[in-house]
Motif scaffolding. Structure first.
Motif, mmCIF file in Angstrom:
data_model
loop_
_atom_site.group_PDB
_atom_site.id
_atom_site.type_symbol
_atom_site.label_atom_id
_atom_site.label_comp_id
_atom_site.label_asym_id
_atom_site.label_seq_id
_atom_site.Cartn_x
_atom_site.Cartn_y
_atom_site.Cartn_z
ATOM 1 N N UNK A 114 0.836 -1.197 0.000
ATOM 2 C CA UNK A 114 0.000 0.000 0.000
ATOM 3 C C UNK A 114 0.875 1.253 0.000
ATOM 4 N N UNK A 115 0.372 2.370 -0.562
ATOM 5 C CA UNK A 115 1.076 3.642 -0.384
ATOM 6 C C UNK A 115 1.231 3.962 1.099
ATOM 7 N N UNK A 116 2.211 4.778 1.436
ATOM 8 C CA UNK A 116 2.568 5.011 2.835
ATOM 9 C C UNK A 116 1.389 5.521 3.659
ATOM 10 N N UNK A 117 0.614 6.487 3.106
ATOM 11 C CA UNK A 117 -0.518 7.029 3.870
ATOM 12 C C UNK A 117 -1.565 5.957 4.144
ATOM 13 N N UNK A 118 -1.843 5.121 3.149
ATOM 14 C CA UNK A 118 -2.838 4.063 3.351
ATOM 15 C C UNK A 118 -2.314 3.002 4.315
ATOM 16 N N UNK A 119 -1.002 2.735 4.242
ATOM 17 C CA UNK A 119 -0.425 1.757 5.169
ATOM 18 C C UNK A 119 -0.585 2.226 6.614
ATOM 19 N N UNK A 120 -0.349 3.520 6.866
ATOM 20 C CA UNK A 120 -0.499 4.049 8.217
ATOM 21 C C UNK A 120 -1.958 4.026 8.665
ATOM 22 N N UNK A 121 -2.873 4.234 7.722
ATOM 23 C CA UNK A 121 -4.303 4.264 8.072
ATOM 24 C C UNK A 121 -4.837 2.897 8.481
ATOM 25 N N UNK A 139 6.568 1.347 1.734
ATOM 26 C CA UNK A 139 6.848 1.960 0.442
ATOM 27 C C UNK A 139 6.483 3.441 0.542
ATOM 28 N N UNK A 140 7.472 4.306 0.446
ATOM 29 C CA UNK A 140 7.274 5.744 0.618
ATOM 30 C C UNK A 140 7.598 6.462 -0.690
ATOM 31 N N UNK A 141 6.570 7.072 -1.297
ATOM 32 C CA UNK A 141 6.721 7.830 -2.543
ATOM 33 C C UNK A 141 6.272 9.256 -2.252
ATOM 34 N N UNK A 142 7.186 10.224 -2.339
ATOM 35 C CA UNK A 142 6.830 11.570 -1.884
ATOM 36 C C UNK A 142 5.718 12.202 -2.716
ATOM 37 N N UNK A 143 5.613 11.878 -4.008
ATOM 38 C CA UNK A 143 4.528 12.459 -4.810
ATOM 39 C C UNK A 143 3.162 11.980 -4.341
ATOM 40 N N UNK A 144 3.084 10.838 -3.669
ATOM 41 C CA UNK A 144 1.818 10.353 -3.127
ATOM 42 C C UNK A 144 1.364 11.181 -1.922
#
Length: 422
Positions: A114-121, A139-144
């Motif tokens: 999952x994208x980083x924000x969704x993983x934290x959620x 997985x950390x992608x700054x544009x996300x």
């Protein structure tokens, strides 16, 4: 006849198409690269205005450079725009949450995709999930982290400075104990955040990043990359864009990339010894991509693991395949003789093929602009392993056409020939 590809790679340079070519680098960068290297943005703007040009010309050239860099970067393994479906929920008659009953190892694998924000959620789903995201490879992608989730792509020069994204990256790197499955940092103006940049590198090294894509957003276009990155032994894939590589002469002798399999260098300033250093310290490296360069590059290949080398839009002084027993593909496209080099006067540079017994694919050779030298493997100066050859021939140039037969004689076992006439 369809044949199995000789080598698989997720992002080969596109096959040249005379009707649709990649955009050329900015004219200033192609004609006089030494003029812009090391020049502050304020001095560049003053020079542009003195010459009667609009200041936006600088941002136009910078955007074109970044566009090319972004185009050849590998895609992140996670996406914030992936389709989510709840259709299967109605198939469960008792409404039991069976996903939460899976073992931790499987739940962590789900989170790592999952994208980083969704993983934290996922920590808000249930108490069962709360501690898992911190122990899953992130997985950390700054544009996300942009307000639109990266749907508009990376920032272009001239848009608002993404300071909020830079702060969010710092918070995410600090909050997660690691390891990081992949980290893509392409949106921050690094000259404005040198302190954060150094801390990011130290954190990624300490927390075991496996895949790193790190792009500097000009200006300056030759910002020095922290040498601490060269101590990151966990890397398996590394792409660097618009940097001046660290002074490898000052890097400790014991430093290496023991797990690095793919290396991409995009529009960097580097010395010949820098590339030689990275090849020497990467014992399992299989893929090497050099897309554009700010300075002339002598590509000297000494590697017992390399399988594929790709060169595009690059200032070259020569290509020398010295010792590459597993090399299968050597692909160059729109490479030019480096300005100020010995070969610039006649617009020609040398491709020398030594020990490469498994070389199957070679291109695009340019008779009349390049000199081909076979120095090993056969007294007849041939490369018997090559089966697929690509050539770019100026049929209107008599000198180029005359040299084609001499090139072809070097490849007696050729099965497929691609000819491009610009």
């Amino acid at each position: 006849e369809k044949k199995k590809p000789l080598l698989h790679s997720p992002h080969f340079l596109p096959k040249p198409n005379p009707r649709r070519r990649p955009p050329p680098p900015p004219p200033a960068a192609m004609d006089e690269p030494q003029v812009i290297i090391g020049t502050p943005r304020s001095d560049m703007l003053a020079s542009i205005e003195r010459n009667g040009r609009h200041p936006d010309t600088l941002d136009l050239g910078s955007n074109m450079m970044l566009y090319m860099v972004y185009r050849y970067l590998p895609a992140p393994p996670v996406s914030p725009t992936a389709t989510l479906s709840l259709a299967g929920a109605s198939w469960v008659p008792d409404g039991v949450d069976r996903i939460s009953l899976l073992p931790d190892v499987l739940l962590r694998d789900i989170i790592s995709r999952l994208p980083a924000k969704d993983a934290a959620r996922t920590a808000a789903l249930a108490s069962r999930w709360r501690p898992l995201w911190r122990s899953a490879p992130l997985s950390l992608v700054d544009s996300h982290l942009l307000p639109d989730g990266g749907a508009s792509g990376p920032f272009i020069i001239g848009s608002p400075s993404p300071r909020a994204v830079t702060a969010a990256v710092s918070s995410a790197l600090a909050a997660h104990p690691g390891p990081f499955r992949c980290v893509h940092l392409t949106c921050s103006t690094m000259d404005e955040h040198r302190g954060e940049m150094a801390r990011w590198i130290d954190t990624l090294v300490a927390k075991g990043v496996q895949e790193l894509v790190f792009v500097n957003r000009p200006w300056p276009i030759d910002l020095r990359l922290p040498a601490a990155l060269f101590s990151c032994a966990s890397l398996t894939r590394l792409y660097l864009g618009v940097w001046r590589l660290p002074d490898t002469a000052a890097v400790p002798r014991g430093v290496s990339f023991p797990n690095l399999r793919e290396l991409g260098l995009c529009w960097n300033v580097m010395e010949d010894r820098d590339l030689a250093f990275m090849l020497e310290r990467s014992p399992v490296l299989e893929f090497l991509v050099i897309m554009a360069s700010q300075t002339g590059v002598r590509v000297r290949l000494v590697s017992r693991s390399l399988r594929c080398v790709q060169l595009g839009h690059t200032f070259l002084e020569n290509i020398d395949v010295v010792e590459a027993p597993h090399l299968e593909r050597l692909f160059q496209w729109q490479t030019v003789a480096a300005a100020g080099s010995r070969v610039m006067a006649n617009r020609s540079f040398r491709i020398k093929i030594g020990n490469a017994p498994k070389l199957r694919v070679l291109g695009y050779l340019k008779p009349g602009e390049q000199e081909l030298v076979v120095v090993a493997g056969s007294k007849e100066n041939i490369v018997p392993s090559v089966q697929i050859l690509a050539m770019e021939v100026q049929f209107g140039a008599r000198n180029a056409v005359k040299k084609v037969p001499g090139f072809l004689r070097c490849f007696p076992n050729l099965e497929t020939l691609h000819v491009q006439s610009p």
